[in-house]
Design an enzyme around this catalytic site. Structure first.
Site, PDB file in Angstrom:
ATOM      1  N   ASN A 108      29.646 -57.086  13.431  1.00 12.66           N
ATOM      2  CA  ASN A 108      29.726 -55.638  13.193  1.00 12.66           C
ATOM      3  C   ASN A 108      28.560 -55.221  12.312  1.00 12.66           C
ATOM      4  OD1 ASN A 108      31.031 -53.000  13.065  1.00 12.66           O
ATOM      5  ND2 ASN A 108      31.576 -53.522  10.948  1.00 12.66           N
ATOM      6  N   HIS A 110      27.625 -52.578   9.387  1.00 12.22           N
ATOM      7  CA  HIS A 110      28.246 -51.647   8.434  1.00 12.22           C
ATOM      8  C   HIS A 110      27.144 -50.999   7.600  1.00 12.22           C
ATOM      9  CE1 HIS A 110      31.315 -49.856   5.945  1.00 12.22           C
ATOM     10  NE2 HIS A 110      30.593 -50.191   4.896  1.00 12.22           N
ATOM     11  N   ASP A 151      35.818 -55.238   7.027  1.00 13.94           N
ATOM     12  CA  ASP A 151      34.500 -55.530   6.425  1.00 13.94           C
ATOM     13  C   ASP A 151      34.531 -56.750   5.497  1.00 13.94           C
ATOM     14  OD1 ASP A 151      33.613 -53.193   7.712  1.00 13.94           O
ATOM     15  OD2 ASP A 151      34.079 -51.953   5.974  1.00 13.94           O
ATOM     16  N   GLU A 181      19.732 -50.697   9.716  1.00 10.42           N
ATOM     17  CA  GLU A 181      20.634 -51.037  10.828  1.00 10.42           C
ATOM     18  C   GLU A 181      19.893 -51.444  12.100  1.00 10.42           C
ATOM     19  OE1 GLU A 181      23.908 -48.290  11.495  1.00 10.42           O
ATOM     20  OE2 GLU A 181      23.650 -47.505   9.493  1.00 10.42           O
TER      21      GLU A 181
HETATM   22  C1  GRF Z   1      26.338 -46.574  12.305  1.00 11.61           C
HETATM   23  O1  GRF Z   1      26.112 -45.931  11.082  1.00 11.61           O
HETATM   24  C2  GRF Z   1      26.976 -47.895  12.066  1.00 11.61           C
HETATM   25  O2  GRF Z   1      26.582 -48.489  10.894  1.00 11.61           O
HETATM   26  C3  GRF Z   1      28.419 -47.537  11.989  1.00 11.61           C
HETATM   27  O3  GRF Z   1      28.586 -46.516  12.948  1.00 11.61           O
HETATM   28  C4  GRF Z   1      27.351 -45.839  13.148  1.00 11.61           C
HETATM   29  C5  GRF Z   1      27.057 -45.900  14.623  1.00 11.61           C
HETATM   30  O4  GRF Z   1      25.974 -45.121  15.010  1.00 11.61           O
HETATM   31  N1  GRF Z   1      29.234 -48.710  12.149  1.00 11.61           N
HETATM   32  P1  GRF Z   1      25.411 -45.258  16.487  1.00 11.61           P
HETATM   33  O5  GRF Z   1      26.538 -44.937  17.445  1.00 11.61           O
HETATM   34  O6  GRF Z   1      24.914 -46.664  16.682  1.00 11.61           O
HETATM   35  O7  GRF Z   1      24.316 -44.259  16.583  1.00 11.61           O
END
Ligand code: GRF
Length: 208
Positions: A108, A110, A151, A181
């Site tokens: 996942n 986060h 988490d 991310e």
């Molecule tokens: C991201 O901020 C991720 O960290 C969280 O949900 C959001 C998803 O955004 N788990 P996207 O759909 O990938 O644009």
């Protein structure tokens, strides 16, 4: 080839980062075999289609109760025969059966540096609102394996991002996505695809 199944609920920018990274060779040894969304109108499904990846929706609204939805979700997951499940903004609590069956094979992303700003209630913009309210100067993102907690699973990668004066939750969210991310999620998949991640005593060990 690592068979990756992505699970999504929203816009799918993390999914896009994964698809682009496979395309460009940043992620190696990996095939994205499918995308499952719990929402029929998730833009992530559109992104899958554009990349020629099979996308399907399994919506809780189509089932009479949670148990039936969970069974349908598990059955759909199994159809893809994934080696790794990537939760890329999937806002549904996973059935315990799925977590058990795919132990250390679900990851996942986060949007905080776990253990800060994580756990129940910390998702989406709420994470960034809480970070700004606390006045922290550094935030970031974490890729972790999924266990039965929220988490709490073994941490694979983290990346820090600076908070800037005048940040709003939206601006900070975008910076965390761009700088953290979209980088560490593809990187984590590549590491796993190349056998560089093992879990020892509940901790992820990276051989680089
Ligand atoms: C991201 O901020 C991720 O960290 C969280 O949900 C959001 C998803 O955004 N788990 P996207 O759909 O990938 O644009």
């Amino acid at each position: 080839m690592l068979r990756v199944l992505a699970m999504v609920s929203g816009g799918g920018t993390n999914l896009q980062a994964i698809l682009d990274s496979v395309e460009s060779g940043v992620i190696t040894n990996t095939e994205i075999v499918g995308v499952i969304s719990n929402k029929p109108d998730a833009y992530a499904l559109e992104r899958a289609k554009k990349s020629g990846v099979q996308g399907v929706c399994v919506s809780p609204k189509e089932y009479t109760d949670r148990e039936q939805f969970n069974e349908a979700l598990l059955a759909k997951v199994e159809e893809f025969h994934p080696d790794l499940i990537v939760l890329a903004g999937f806002l549904v609590v996973l059935p315990a059966m799925l977590i058990e069956k795919y132990e250390n094979r679900i990851i996942n992303i986060h949007p905080s540096l776990i253990p800060s700003f994580c756990g129940k209630g910390f998702y989406g913009l709420k994470v960034h609102e809480a970070a700004l309210a606390r006045g922290v100067k550094v935030v970031g993102a974490t890729v972790h394996f999924v266990d039965e907690g929220t988490d709490t699973g073994p941490i694979i990668l983290q990346k820090a991002v600076d908070v800037q004066s005048g940040d709003t939750p939206e601006v900070l969210q975008r910076r965390v996505m761009e700088q953290a991310e979209w980088k560490i999620l593809p990187r984590a998949i590549d590491l796993i695809a190349n056998g560089k991640v093992t879990v020892v005593n509940g901790r992820a060990v990276i051989a680089e």
